[in-house]
Design a protein around this motif. Structure first.
Motif, PDB file in Angstrom:
ATOM      1  N   GLN A 127      34.852  31.105  51.741  1.00 51.07           N
ATOM      2  CA  GLN A 127      34.316  31.614  50.412  1.00 51.07           C
ATOM      3  C   GLN A 127      35.141  32.657  49.796  1.00 51.07           C
ATOM      4  N   SER A 128      36.064  33.068  50.410  1.00 51.51           N
ATOM      5  CA  SER A 128      37.236  33.898  50.032  1.00 51.51           C
ATOM      6  C   SER A 128      38.519  33.913  50.798  1.00 51.51           C
ATOM      7  N   ARG A 129      39.538  34.391  50.344  1.00 52.14           N
ATOM      8  CA  ARG A 129      40.615  34.282  50.975  1.00 52.14           C
ATOM      9  C   ARG A 129      40.457  35.323  52.491  1.00 52.14           C
ATOM     10  N   THR A 188      38.087  35.233  54.622  1.00 55.37           N
ATOM     11  CA  THR A 188      37.281  34.606  55.909  1.00 55.37           C
ATOM     12  C   THR A 188      38.043  33.298  56.149  1.00 55.37           C
ATOM     13  N   GLN A 234      39.340  29.487  56.664  1.00 51.63           N
ATOM     14  CA  GLN A 234      39.405  28.393  55.670  1.00 51.63           C
ATOM     15  C   GLN A 234      38.713  27.168  56.443  1.00 51.63           C
ATOM     16  N   ASN A 283      30.804  41.417  45.659  1.00 51.37           N
ATOM     17  CA  ASN A 283      32.236  41.452  46.170  1.00 51.37           C
ATOM     18  C   ASN A 283      32.370  40.574  47.495  1.00 51.37           C
ATOM     19  N   PRO A 284      33.359  39.869  47.788  1.00 49.86           N
ATOM     20  CA  PRO A 284      33.544  39.179  49.318  1.00 49.86           C
ATOM     21  C   PRO A 284      33.245  40.015  50.488  1.00 49.86           C
ATOM     22  N   GLU A 324      40.807  44.948  49.742  1.00 53.80           N
ATOM     23  CA  GLU A 324      41.647  43.816  49.277  1.00 53.80           C
ATOM     24  C   GLU A 324      43.171  44.001  49.788  1.00 53.80           C
ATOM     25  N   ASP A 328      44.893  41.962  52.815  1.00 52.56           N
ATOM     26  CA  ASP A 328      46.111  41.057  52.450  1.00 52.56           C
ATOM     27  C   ASP A 328      47.167  41.221  53.204  1.00 52.56           C
TER      28      ASP A 328
END
Lengths: 357, 357, 357, 357
Positions: A52-54, A56, A58, A176-177, A190, A194
């Motif tokens: 659901q977001s970058r 977690t 894929q 927020n994720p 974030e 990243d």
């Protein structure tokens, strides 16, 4: 009794491997007459769903929950409730080269030590995929607890970066994720994650789950204390290495005057002036919020090669190239909520059994 | 099933109140043919006994353990082992004025909330006196584990004062009244606790328990993980507010490269290069030391008056004048060891049941 | 979990050997607030006590029950209730010559096969003496069930001599040493058993236990059916070889029209026109009387020598000269009542746990 | 813990309703490394399958068992084994008119009394359809027991017509639709049951199940005796009203000389000269055949109208027109075998857990 069940009266048993055809669970002991449909369960499972977001994994899983037993015409019948999710995006091939390797931080070595063999595809039974059924079952537990009990979770720390508790806002966790309760930390996390992802590394986290509206009197003395069962429930989540209730480890440095929440009558009711106990005294709920925190280690599957051995006794280097969460603590949040709900539902029924109404 | 039992195959059930005539326990499921006498149990119980230094409660109890069933001609028979200790120095009168009062930090309020009545004398069933039977049963568990498994405990922090882990010396724990593994901290803790006592206050602590020699393969996946059961076992000790395994909460701040203990073959055996896992991966023992830590809150019974309420809904002030440990964490050390032994013994039998030898 | 506990929520664990210093039990999960004293328990235990007529063993035991935990100021507290009886008249010497012998029909051989050793004195743990604690615990179970549930037992057959069911009179069971519900059979049984004793033999029996006033709805479907748990409870009594509910084995010869108790409304309530079901349908109580019958084999300890072997692999002849019941079925009657009470109390709490009120 | 699980270490949990989409089960605690495929299970399930002769229900179910978890590359992994069967021929409409009616001899009334609602389609959870999963799980239990343990069942009585035990031939049970061990009874039972069917009635039966090759030493003392657990297991089968071990109810009429199987050494081994004990002494296996018998009442669903009531408190007449077994005892035979296998497998693991090897 081989470890795949949780709870005494409200009893969850899960089954299924990460890369098998299906995963599922049986909930035995659910009270009859509760309104229950798949729509009551799916939203909770969706919160835990990967991809659901970058931040977690894929892996793409619809994680569509199906009720196959125990509900009739929209109501629980008292019979065992069976839930099933079909596995869709399982790329077993990804795991071919770890068939005989022991990944550091994983259960590969211990499963072989225990069972003499293992389903190596995606971690088999030790995969966090199993927690999808916990979240599904947790949705049923929420029904048992009723609308008066509100259970929520938040990530309070990722890597070394903790939230500012003074800025706590539960509503923010949905925006927020990261399930962060503090908007200000979001850009920080974030950037941090990243960077972690780019370096092929991973990060740990701390998660806090809270239950409001729990009546006083739930829990058992001595061994099956509410806090003891919560400690077990949280420690049973993949990658969790520590659990605390209320003040937790900070209580060790306190003096007797600070600890021991004082009480006063207020509007005819017993009221506590603080909650260092985290809502549990002597193993029994006080009526205050139940507050549990747990520490999640960094994902063990990282791209950076690490030293290890294989089944044949050879030294190897191993890097993990599959799809993984850079910080499993994030998706552990709905799991922690579910474990809290499951534990409370069980103790609600246990209390009713022994003490009535 | 009302919470007074621990373990599945090696199963401990305790009974008895702080100020009743006796306390006792039943251990069901003990393997037959183990040499066992009272002399195997008493020394462990003595380590927990009150009144051995000015830093523990002055209640005088011989705590003489009697084996009343399950042993025949010096050997366990496979029948339930029953142990009994007669209570001697119980001054119930000390508790007359708290009969209707709820002491902050105690289970007084929650017992009434749950049961509608309580044995107020010395905390009744919620008293730490119950832990004497845990230590006694733990001695039997050690027999089940055999001489190859060594279980030891140490206090690593009292109040804000932590030991220097680089100076760790297990032998030192037997030479001071604090189970301190670091001789240098002893005078510091003495000064600190003397001051605490003088002020009528109390102090928290952190305890670490370690099991060496545990074979790889013990524990169950998913819910009854070895670490989950240990978390429950430790959190079930009176006044414990947090539990961690291996790196514990510190794991949250680690990166993936640090965490995940690497492995290498050494002398033909799998060897780990670190032990952040605390000896457990995927809920199953790795063969490394099992390392568990728990936080104990300060004794709630202090001389300094605190605000509270009573059963009749009146606001009151309450000070506790009975005989209490200024730091319950100290005597929690042998209890933590016992809980570790009990949990390992149970998982040893469970493993043997499912997987054989 | 090694077999010495019964029940899930109302849970009995017994301990102690026939010729050890004491026997005892722990009842965990008892609801709080029940009035309970030793005087509530002793009369039931007295009904099972040996030495009350020439038709039972001449061992002299006062069987004085002591409550040592779980009751405070005359009320159950919700804590485990511990009961103890001191063994008085244990002549272990009587058993010296069977130390290495396997008595036919006894557990001597199987205990050695299982455990590798045994407490041979009076059968150790396999002795019917253990059932004294069942009766004591059954008295507590009766308190849980309340005055509305009446549990009674009767011997319906001794050797080949059965009572005339048309002459059934519950009051009669208190007036003769056989718990016979039919006065006419008493002299017949006296003659028969006197002859049995003279011949150094023993006799079997059938016992019927009945619970009136049990509400509809107790029991669980599928495995933990009320009748299945009752079958286990009765079959767990020493020397029992068969159990039946309602019509029992006679149901095999019935046709579908006879079986299947018909129903009619009467005074606004569902009423059954017969009770072949014995008060249980689909594992759940119907509200009719619960009717259970069990067969007790003849006492294995007889004076007539029988062929056997010993631990050293020698063929031997063995006669038993100790003090024994010529018909253990008689004293099994209060035990059967207790097992019925214990099973119902557990299911009452289980039902309340899952289904409320 | 709501009654849908059986066993402690080898633990079966079943789920699913007669007319739901699927039925299934979870077997937790199975030893790892056993060769297991669907082909090992299907033949046993086929023996119980409906529609194979005119003497069983005409419902058409392929009853194809699918292993969905716990087996990897043909071997059990130690993880929970999940089995599923899809329901095919469920005609729920057949049951529309009994939605609110209580069929005599059925669980309709008691389910409403307990849960307040029920899945009325085909009896829902109380349907004998659930037993298909018992048979499937029993096939796995046979794997645990190994080839040395042979478990077989036979019908020994239908209605009033019993087999001649002197003509017992196990091979014969595979050659007739009744599992009759006596060829001579087959035409008699055919005539009897054809008549029963024509009259719209039904018949009861007695089933005997036997395990050969069980080692001495399995079972626990006191409550979890092997015979007590077998009594529970058999009594938990739908429509069973009585259970006996070895001589069973006949033991009541025996004298002490007859009962109590004598022993002699033979070829260096303990040998019993008879088996009135049915292979169990003191709750523990003797090494002789385990012999269990159970009585099955006549099918309650018959075409002949019977008096009953409905949910609204009206007196009604009710006849059952669906597809039913005229004698459920026949198909109960493979179910009884499965229950015997499941109980023995559990006790095998329990014994190994406590006593080793």
């Amino acid at each position: 009794m081989s470890g795949n069940s949780l709870g005494q009266l409200f009893r969850l048993t899960t089954w299924g491997e990460s890369h098998g055809p299906e995963i599922g669970c049986v909930i035995d002991g659910c009270p009859p007459g509760l309104a229950l449909g798949e729509a009551d369960i799916q939203p909770w499972v969706d919160r835990r769903r990967p991809g659901q977001s970058r931040f977690t994994t894929q892996r793409r899983e619809a994680d569509r929950v199906r009720i196959v037993a125990g509900v009739f015409e929209g109501q629980t019948t008292g019979a065992p409730i069976a839930l099933v999710i079909v596995n869709q995006d399982s790329r077993s091939k990804d795991y071919d080269d770890i068939r005989d390797a022991f990944r550091p931080g994983h259960a590969d070595y211990t499963y072989i030590a225990k069972y003499g063999l293992r389903d190596h595809r995606g971690g088999g039974r030790s995969s966090a995929r199993e927690t999808a059924m916990r979240v599904a079952a947790g949705a049923v537990a929420r029904k048992v607890l009723g609308a008066g009990v509100v259970i929520r979770g938040a990530v309070t720390q990722i890597g070394p970066h903790a939230v500012d508790r003074d800025c706590w806002d539960w509503d923010e966790t949905a925006r927020n994720p990261f399930f962060a309760p503090d908007a200000a930390i979001v850009p920080e996390w974030e950037r941090f994650l990243d960077d972690v992802r780019k370096r092929g590394s991973s990060a740990g986290a701390v998660v806090e789950v809270v239950a409001e509206g729990v009546p006083a009197g739930l829990g058992e003395p001595v061994y099956d204390r509410l806090d003891a069962d919560l400690a077990k429930a949280m420690m049973s989540i993949n990658a969790v290495k520590g659990v605390e209730i209320g003040a937790g480890f900070a209580a060790a440095a306190m003096g007797g005057e600070e600890a021991g929440d004082e009480m006063r009558m207020k509007d005819g009711r017993v009221t506590f002036l603080s909650n260092d106990a985290g809502g549990v005294l002597g193993g029994i709920s006080t009526g205050q919020d139940i507050v549990v925190r747990f520490a999640v280690k960094p994902t063990s599957s990282i791209r950076t090669p690490k030293r290890s051995v294989d089944r044949h006794g050879h030294d190897i280097e191993i890097a993990t190239l599959g799809r993984h969460d850079p910080c499993v603590g994030i998706r552990a949040t709905p799991v922690g909520e579910a474990m809290l709900a499951l534990t409370l539902a069980d103790h609600l029924l246990r209390h009713r059994g022994q003490c009535g109404g």
